[in-house]
Design a protein around this motif. Sequence first.
Motif, PDB file in Angstrom:
ATOM      1  N   GLY A  15       0.834  -1.275  -0.265  1.00  0.00           N
ATOM      2  CA  GLY A  15      -0.129  -0.074   0.041  1.00  0.00           C
ATOM      3  C   GLY A  15       0.820   1.203   0.077  1.00  0.00           C
ATOM      4  O   GLY A  15       0.549   2.267  -0.738  1.00  0.00           O
ATOM      5  N   ALA A  16       2.043   1.339   0.845  1.00  0.00           N
ATOM      6  CA  ALA A  16       2.911   2.421   0.742  1.00  0.00           C
ATOM      7  C   ALA A  16       3.491   2.541  -0.369  1.00  0.00           C
ATOM      8  O   ALA A  16       3.757   3.771  -0.866  1.00  0.00           O
ATOM      9  CB  ALA A  16       3.623   2.350   2.246  1.00  0.00           C
ATOM     10  N   ALA A  17       4.080   1.540  -1.114  1.00  0.00           N
ATOM     11  CA  ALA A  17       4.703   1.540  -2.288  1.00  0.00           C
ATOM     12  C   ALA A  17       3.969   2.136  -3.266  1.00  0.00           C
ATOM     13  O   ALA A  17       4.361   2.799  -4.345  1.00  0.00           O
ATOM     14  CB  ALA A  17       5.402   0.222  -2.510  1.00  0.00           C
ATOM     15  N   TYR A  23      -5.510  -2.507   8.778  1.00  0.00           N
ATOM     16  CA  TYR A  23      -6.201  -3.363   7.704  1.00  0.00           C
ATOM     17  C   TYR A  23      -5.676  -3.100   6.292  1.00  0.00           C
ATOM     18  O   TYR A  23      -6.049  -3.545   5.425  1.00  0.00           O
ATOM     19  CB  TYR A  23      -7.585  -2.792   7.898  1.00  0.00           C
ATOM     20  N   GLY A  24      -4.767  -2.116   6.301  1.00  0.00           N
ATOM     21  CA  GLY A  24      -3.851  -1.967   4.979  1.00  0.00           C
ATOM     22  C   GLY A  24      -4.625  -1.095   3.921  1.00  0.00           C
ATOM     23  O   GLY A  24      -4.148  -1.602   2.770  1.00  0.00           O
ATOM     24  N   ARG A  53       3.305   3.275   6.270  1.00  0.00           N
ATOM     25  CA  ARG A  53       4.320   2.303   6.340  1.00  0.00           C
ATOM     26  C   ARG A  53       4.263   1.449   7.544  1.00  0.00           C
ATOM     27  O   ARG A  53       3.712   1.720   8.504  1.00  0.00           O
ATOM     28  CB  ARG A  53       5.590   3.146   6.313  1.00  0.00           C
ATOM     29  N   PRO A  54       4.694  -0.031   7.429  1.00  0.00           N
ATOM     30  CA  PRO A  54       5.040  -0.729   8.730  1.00  0.00           C
ATOM     31  C   PRO A  54       5.553   0.081   9.904  1.00  0.00           C
ATOM     32  O   PRO A  54       5.251  -0.160  10.989  1.00  0.00           O
ATOM     33  CB  PRO A  54       5.830  -1.763   8.154  1.00  0.00           C
ATOM     34  N   VAL A  55       6.806   0.927   9.661  1.00  0.00           N
ATOM     35  CA  VAL A  55       7.333   1.565  10.738  1.00  0.00           C
ATOM     36  C   VAL A  55       6.263   2.569  11.524  1.00  0.00           C
ATOM     37  O   VAL A  55       6.371   2.519  12.743  1.00  0.00           O
ATOM     38  CB  VAL A  55       8.503   2.458  10.309  1.00  0.00           C
ATOM     39  N   LEU A  56       5.214   3.015  11.008  1.00  0.00           N
ATOM     40  CA  LEU A  56       4.361   3.844  11.594  1.00  0.00           C
ATOM     41  C   LEU A  56       3.498   2.792  12.525  1.00  0.00           C
ATOM     42  O   LEU A  56       3.242   3.400  13.856  1.00  0.00           O
ATOM     43  CB  LEU A  56       3.386   4.597  10.505  1.00  0.00           C
ATOM     44  N   LEU A  57       3.249   1.720  12.151  1.00  0.00           N
ATOM     45  CA  LEU A  57       2.312   1.046  12.959  1.00  0.00           C
ATOM     46  C   LEU A  57       3.050   0.448  14.182  1.00  0.00           C
ATOM     47  O   LEU A  57       2.973   0.307  15.267  1.00  0.00           O
ATOM     48  CB  LEU A  57       1.942  -0.471  12.136  1.00  0.00           C
ATOM     49  N   GLU A  58       4.731   0.131  13.999  1.00  0.00           N
ATOM     50  CA  GLU A  58       5.316  -0.187  14.977  1.00  0.00           C
ATOM     51  C   GLU A  58       5.564   1.004  15.839  1.00  0.00           C
ATOM     52  O   GLU A  58       5.601   0.546  17.248  1.00  0.00           O
ATOM     53  CB  GLU A  58       6.744  -0.304  14.409  1.00  0.00           C
ATOM     54  N   ARG A  59       5.654   2.076  15.419  1.00  0.00           N
ATOM     55  CA  ARG A  59       5.516   3.120  16.469  1.00  0.00           C
ATOM     56  C   ARG A  59       4.250   3.375  17.440  1.00  0.00           C
ATOM     57  O   ARG A  59       4.429   3.733  18.521  1.00  0.00           O
ATOM     58  CB  ARG A  59       5.936   4.592  15.758  1.00  0.00           C
TER      59      ARG A  59
END
Length: 551
Positions: free
Chosen positions: A70-72, A141-142, A147-153
């Motif tokens: 999604g981010a890409a 939910y994508g 980006r994944p890093v935002l979810l990680e933070r």
Amino acid sequence: MAEHDLIDRTRTLGEHATDARTTSSTAAALAPVVVGGRRMTIEEVVAIAQHRAPVTLNADPAWRARIERGAAFLRRHLASGATVYGVTTGYGEACVVDVPMALVEALPLQLTRYHGCGMGAYLDDGQTLAVIAARLNSLAYGLSGVRPVLLERLADLINHRVLPRIPSEGSVGASGDLTPLSYVAAALAGERDVLFRGAQRDARGVWAELGHAPLELAPKEGLALMNGTAVMTGLACLAFARADHLTRIAARLTALSTVALDGRAAHFDARIFAAKPHAGQAEAAAWIRADLAGRADTPGHRLQDRYSVRCAPHVIGVARDALSWVRRDIENELNSANDNPLVDPDSEQVLHGGNFYGGHIAFAMDALKTAVANLADLMDRQFALLVDDKFNNGLPRNLSGAAPARAPINHGFKAVQISSSAWTAEALKLTMPASVFSRSTESHNQDKVSMGTIAARDCLRVIELTEQVAAAHTLAAVQALRLRVRGNASTPVPVPLAAFADSVNAQSPFVDEDRALEHELRALTARIAACALMDTAREKVDEEGSDARDR
């Protein structure tokens, strides 16, 4: 509900804390809540809010790959010169304003900054954690292009208890909870203050202490964080748990009042409720019937008790049945992509819509606060019967426990009942629905809004007032039971009610001589609210354990 569960609901906060350290059931509650690729439940949000469960992102490579796709796709789409709302345009009514590519990277942080205008009381720790959990789950939910890093933070905020200071006022609940959620986005970016390890700190310094640089928000990420319903949804999860608990308390106090008033257990006969098959009504009657098991009605007494006793299952049942669809709507909102625009990594399309509109939560909270206020009214009416010697079948006026020589100057629960009526009146006053007060805002771009966050805040206030009424009624009903037994030692007291009364008296002794009851009322009110949330988390664990055994 099992007898031990009902008795558990009277335990002290200290006992709950001990349980958290020692029981295997509660130890299991500390298992991480998996976010991504699955539905989250109200109980899981409550467990996170109560510091009883950390979160972990789904380890499935396919789920993570979808987030990255999604981010890409969004990056490629922008590189092709496409116009995307809130990424290459201004926000809201300013969607007609083109943002030069040289400023696209700066736009997300600008959004967080100009929305830093919240007012009112700050959300407490549990509410803040519930909000972050709701936002994290939605973005997982994508369909938001993050980006994944935002979810990680976001997960780090929960797991390290880095709590943005979120003002409660400033959202109209459509275009999402923009202003309150800007405080979450700003915290990720290292701006504004957070609570960390019991102190108010600068967010940037906390990230440095945790070994991270503040997050540089990518295009769309500021909007993705803020343009959603996470504040109203997180608060709604907590409201649900506390409202559910209040229905159980109201049933227990109805049974206790029936014995104290020397009332009739026959009013709760299962055949009556089979004839009017509302599930919640039958459930409430069954709880009361279980508490009164073994009680025989006294011949010659009033044939029918007053409505606040006889019709209690019918009042409680409305709330029980409402909770079923309220759960559905809260959990659907919790498990939704509710920002705008949506970024679909599968079809590689950007979809402009209005999923940020919080109408379902607004209506659910408006309905739930009305059902809960009716519980306050029910309990206050039962309390009024208990203190009035014209209606309480021989109990002392105002439930005074004073010796005869001291009776003229003792007034027992007179003032507590007045206060209970005040709290009830305030709860009833607040049942005006927030959802009908839509205001056209933002140059008539947001011209129909949900008011969902105001509805959720109102619901929590009604619940708080009703918990105060429940605490007052509990002390009075236990006092009334003791007086009934003192007047007639042969009065049969069913085992669950005797255990309940003993546990209450351990914290608030029998009132013989008048004393100030404020501290006891405050302590019991806090126990009611805390037990609601802790027991909800424990029930989730018990259910999961049962499912595992079944498998």
